[in-house]
Design a protein around this motif. Structure first.
Motif: not given
Length: 318
Positions: A297-303, A311-318
């Motif tokens: 996720l850090q790689h995708i965020s940087f690119v 939140h637990g097993d759910s991930i919000d994308v913004r």
């Protein structure tokens, strides 16, 4: 019987008594005589006739024969019909007995428990490696006239060469015909793309639903990317070693849409991404070897400057 009277009878020029006299004489001669007379005289230029009139005239003549003659005629017809029906029934019984049974299906499935890669050998010696949440199936007739498998998910194939029996992989609308080779197909139903990558050998890929376009032939190091939404495909260059990299547990993305990246991450890390359609046509090219989800996720965020909140097993994308 006088020939002139017969001709006038067929022309309808006789009186009622004369017509009856001729009818009685024709009845005594039988139906065969009528056929012979028609054959001999009907095509004479003096007797021009419309199509079908000859048959109609014969039926009219036979209709006026005495009941005994007509009864014999129908009895003979019924005999012929009975023989025909018996023959037809025998034919369909033979077809039913001779019809081969429906083939059974053999299924090889990797349910993805523990993120394990599944390896299996097909009846012809070809080897298939299945990624998690993937499945192939093939009929009991496999390796007889052809070698056809149906794929859902991702698989790497090492195919035993057999020129007489082509190896075919069907995945959605895409069909890959193999000519003795090693290649990978990614065909998850929820993905917007289907990918075919060739490591060595030669393959032909068809995706035209009308089956009129020629196969797209790939050479080693090529990757065909098929877009399901518009039924188009492009061919990219990719190093052959990347084709099977995922079989060692690596996550391999090459110009992969972010939406499809999320699908693979969901399968690998048992999470669920929540996002809208604002991601557009962003793609990711990267390889991760045993990396934790946080690093990916850090790689995708940087690119792409995309932010994640878990939140637990759910991930919000913004």
């Amino acid at each position: 019987m006088d020939k002139e009277k017969l001709d006038n009878f067929f022309r309808g020029r006789l009186s009622d008594s004369e017509q009856q006299q001729v009818k009685d004489w024709i009845a005594s001669q039988g139906e065969g005589w009528v056929d012979a007379y028609m054959q001999e005289h009907w095509d004479n230029v003096e007797f021009p006739a419309a199509p079908g009139q000859k048959e109609n005239m014969k039926e009219k003549v036979l209709l006026h024969l005495p009941d005994r003659e007509r009864s014999i005629k129908w009895i003979n017809l019924l005999k012929v019909a009975a023989v025909f029906l018996l023959a037809a029934a025998g034919y369909w019984w033979w077809k039913l007995v001779q019809r081969p049974p429906a083939p059974e299906w053999h299924i090889v499935s990797n349910e993805g428990t523990g993120h394990q890669i599944l390896k299996d050998t097909l009846p012809d010696g070809s080897v298939v490696i299945l990624n998690e949440h993937s499945q192939i199936r093939y009929a009991s007739t496999y390796n007889k006239k052809n070698r056809t498998v149906e794929l859902t998910g991702e698989a790497f194939f090492e195919v035993t060469h057999d020129k007489a029996r082509p190896f075919i992989v069907k995945a959605g609308q895409v069909e890959t015909r193999v000519y003795g080779t090693a290649f990978s197909i990614t065909a998850y139903p929820a993905s917007g793309q289907l990918r075919v990558g060739l490591q060595r050998g030669s393959i032909g890929v068809s995706y035209d639903t009308s089956h009129t376009a020629p196969e797209k032939m790939l050479v080693p190091g090529q990757l065909l990317i098929y877009n399901k939404s518009n039924n188009t495909a492009s061919i990219e260059n990719q190093t052959p070693d990347k084709v099977e990299a995922w079989t060692t547990g690596k996550l391999v993305f090459y110009k992969t849409p972010v939406n499809d990246v999320f699908l693979q991450l969901e399968q690998r890390y048992d999470v669920h991404f929540r996002y809208d359609n604002s991601l557009g046509d962003k793609t990711i090219t990267a390889t991760f070897d045993g990396a934790p989800l946080e690093k990916v996720l850090q790689h995708i965020s940087f690119v792409w400057n995309i932010h994640f909140r878990q939140h637990g097993d759910s991930i919000d994308v913004r």
